[in-house]
Design a protein around this motif. Structure first.
Motif, PDB file in Angstrom:
ATOM      1  N   THR A   1       0.835  -1.205   0.000  1.00 23.54           N
ATOM      2  CA  THR A   1       0.000   0.000   0.000  1.00 23.54           C
ATOM      3  C   THR A   1       0.865   1.248   0.000  1.00 23.54           C
TER       4      THR A   1
ATOM      5  N   GLU B   1       0.128   5.446   0.257  1.00 20.56           N
ATOM      6  CA  GLU B   1      -0.843   6.515   0.455  1.00 20.56           C
ATOM      7  C   GLU B   1      -0.149   7.857   0.285  1.00 20.56           C
TER       8      GLU B   1
ATOM      9  N   MET C   1      -3.359   3.516  -2.909  1.00 17.95           N
ATOM     10  CA  MET C   1      -3.336   2.413  -3.872  1.00 17.95           C
ATOM     11  C   MET C   1      -2.752   1.167  -3.229  1.00 17.95           C
ATOM     12  N   PHE C   2      -3.331   0.025  -3.563  1.00 15.53           N
ATOM     13  CA  PHE C   2      -2.857  -1.266  -3.093  1.00 15.53           C
ATOM     14  C   PHE C   2      -2.485  -2.098  -4.308  1.00 15.53           C
TER      15      PHE C   2
ATOM     16  N   ASP D   1      -6.711   1.252  -6.947  1.00 11.96           N
ATOM     17  CA  ASP D   1      -7.247   2.088  -5.877  1.00 11.96           C
ATOM     18  C   ASP D   1      -7.548   1.230  -4.661  1.00 11.96           C
ATOM     19  N   SER D   2      -7.253   1.769  -3.503  1.00 16.42           N
ATOM     20  CA  SER D   2      -7.468   1.039  -2.259  1.00 16.42           C
ATOM     21  C   SER D   2      -8.698   1.585  -1.546  1.00 16.42           C
TER      22      SER D   2
ATOM     23  N   ALA E   1      -9.523   0.682   1.347  1.00 16.57           N
ATOM     24  CA  ALA E   1      -9.286   0.493   2.777  1.00 16.57           C
ATOM     25  C   ALA E   1      -9.423   1.805   3.529  1.00 16.57           C
TER      26      ALA E   1
END
Length: 126
Positions: free
Chosen positions: A53, A55, A67-68, A72-73, A75
């Protein structure tokens, strides 16, 4: 042995955060019109260096990008985001260890500077 592992992992996370922050600064990627280029840079770095990840947060710890593994993440923000941003504001290169299920996640952070050296964003790498 564990101490060496955590120190090494933390150092790597901070080094990747610093490299990304430098690229974001050099290319002016915080400009909203350059968001596709920011996403491409993050996805490329995740792919090349097997980073989970990444950020990018504003100086108030609000997410600008998360982003993971190149996507896009969704979380939610981590509990340590605000603490990492505060540490960066204090001039540190912080590392945090967070428990995630049965494992630990090492997180490193670095500053993205704007005009006059003001803090424009913080990059956090897991």
């Amino acid at each position: 042995l564990a101490r060496v592992y955590y120190r090494s992992g933390g150092d790597r996370a901070v080094a990747h955060a610093r490299a990304l922050a430098a690229g974001i600064e050099e290319e002016g990627l915080l400009d909203p019109s350059r968001e596709p280029r920011l996403r491409a840079l993050v996805a490329r770095e995740q792919s090349i260096h097997a980073l989970a990840t990444i950020e990018v947060l504003d100086p108030d710890a609000r997410p600008l990008l998360a982003m993971f593994r190149g996507a896009d993440s969704p979380a939610p923000a981590s509990a340590s985001d605000a603490a990492l941003v505060a540490s960066v504001k204090a001039g540190q290169a912080p590392v945090r260890v967070e428990g995630e299920g049965a494992s630990d996640v090492l997180r490193g952070a670095a500053a993205v500077r704007g005009e006059g050296g003001a803090l424009a964003a913080v990059v956090i790498v897991d």
